[in-house]
Design a protein around this motif. Structure first.
Motif, PDB file in Angstrom:
ATOM      1  N   GLU A  14     -30.285  -8.515   1.191  1.00  0.00           N
ATOM      2  CA  GLU A  14     -29.800  -7.138   1.335  1.00  0.00           C
ATOM      3  C   GLU A  14     -28.282  -7.103   1.491  1.00  0.00           C
ATOM      4  O   GLU A  14     -27.737  -6.436   2.375  1.00  0.00           O
ATOM      5  CB  GLU A  14     -30.491  -6.439   2.506  1.00  0.00           C
ATOM      6  CG  GLU A  14     -31.978  -6.259   2.317  1.00  0.00           C
ATOM      7  CD  GLU A  14     -32.318  -5.373   1.126  1.00  0.00           C
ATOM      8  OE1 GLU A  14     -31.654  -4.351   0.920  1.00  0.00           O
ATOM      9  OE2 GLU A  14     -33.263  -5.725   0.386  1.00  0.00           O
ATOM     10  N   ARG A  16     -24.630  -6.055   0.958  1.00  0.00           N
ATOM     11  CA  ARG A  16     -23.895  -4.849   0.552  1.00  0.00           C
ATOM     12  C   ARG A  16     -22.625  -5.288  -0.181  1.00  0.00           C
ATOM     13  O   ARG A  16     -21.743  -5.901   0.407  1.00  0.00           O
ATOM     14  CB  ARG A  16     -23.557  -4.005   1.769  1.00  0.00           C
ATOM     15  CG  ARG A  16     -22.958  -2.683   1.407  1.00  0.00           C
ATOM     16  CD  ARG A  16     -22.849  -1.794   2.616  1.00  0.00           C
ATOM     17  NE  ARG A  16     -22.157  -0.570   2.271  1.00  0.00           N
ATOM     18  CZ  ARG A  16     -21.816   0.352   3.121  1.00  0.00           C
ATOM     19  NH1 ARG A  16     -22.116   0.195   4.393  1.00  0.00           N
ATOM     20  NH2 ARG A  16     -21.196   1.425   2.724  1.00  0.00           N
ATOM     21  N   ARG A  22     -23.582   2.597  -0.624  1.00  0.00           N
ATOM     22  CA  ARG A  22     -24.523   1.818   0.197  1.00  0.00           C
ATOM     23  C   ARG A  22     -25.370   0.847  -0.632  1.00  0.00           C
ATOM     24  O   ARG A  22     -26.406   0.385  -0.183  1.00  0.00           O
ATOM     25  CB  ARG A  22     -25.430   2.759   0.982  1.00  0.00           C
ATOM     26  CG  ARG A  22     -24.665   3.538   2.016  1.00  0.00           C
ATOM     27  CD  ARG A  22     -25.584   4.370   2.843  1.00  0.00           C
ATOM     28  NE  ARG A  22     -24.801   5.105   3.823  1.00  0.00           N
ATOM     29  CZ  ARG A  22     -25.303   5.783   4.806  1.00  0.00           C
ATOM     30  NH1 ARG A  22     -26.614   5.847   4.964  1.00  0.00           N
ATOM     31  NH2 ARG A  22     -24.526   6.413   5.650  1.00  0.00           N
ATOM     32  N   ARG A  24     -26.946  -2.302  -2.266  1.00  0.00           N
ATOM     33  CA  ARG A  24     -27.216  -3.654  -1.793  1.00  0.00           C
ATOM     34  C   ARG A  24     -27.934  -4.431  -2.885  1.00  0.00           C
ATOM     35  O   ARG A  24     -28.666  -3.868  -3.673  1.00  0.00           O
ATOM     36  CB  ARG A  24     -28.116  -3.623  -0.553  1.00  0.00           C
ATOM     37  CG  ARG A  24     -27.503  -2.914   0.624  1.00  0.00           C
ATOM     38  CD  ARG A  24     -28.491  -2.844   1.783  1.00  0.00           C
ATOM     39  NE  ARG A  24     -28.024  -1.965   2.829  1.00  0.00           N
ATOM     40  CZ  ARG A  24     -27.204  -2.315   3.814  1.00  0.00           C
ATOM     41  NH1 ARG A  24     -26.776  -3.551   3.872  1.00  0.00           N
ATOM     42  NH2 ARG A  24     -26.832  -1.457   4.724  1.00  0.00           N
TER      43      ARG A  24
END
Length: 94
Positions: A14, A16, A22, A24
């Motif tokens: 995950e 970023r 946002r 990811r």
């Protein structure tokens, strides 16, 4: 993904990658700018195959490319069959 462990790889989960969005990656090797995305629901009309979800994915992957990321995309079937880890290793080992 257990295949990473089998090959002693430790990607970030995950991760970023964008400063203002946002977005990811499922898995990332930031030092190599290599991302691995597993696209679920490809045969069940999941998010990644429906219109708006697909367009959002395109936006994300195009932005990643502009930032210099190499993104490898796989279905869950490709992961299960070992095709995904094979391709990841090909890129890492060059």
């Amino acid at each position: 993904m257990m295949h990473f462990k089998d090959h002693k790889l430790t990607p970030e989960r995950e991760f970023r990658f964008h400063d203002t969005r946002r977005w990811r990656f499922d898995f990332a090797f930031p030092e190599r700018k290599l991302a691995v995305e597993v696209e679920g629901g490809t045969y069940t009309n999941g998010r990644h195959t429906r219109g708006s979800g697909y367009e959002k994915d395109l936006e994300k992957y195009n932005e990643a490319a502009k930032l210099g990321w190499k993104v490898l995309r796989f279905s869950t079937g490709m992961v299960s069959k070992g095709e995904a880890i094979k391709q990841v290793l090909e890129v890492i080992e060059g």
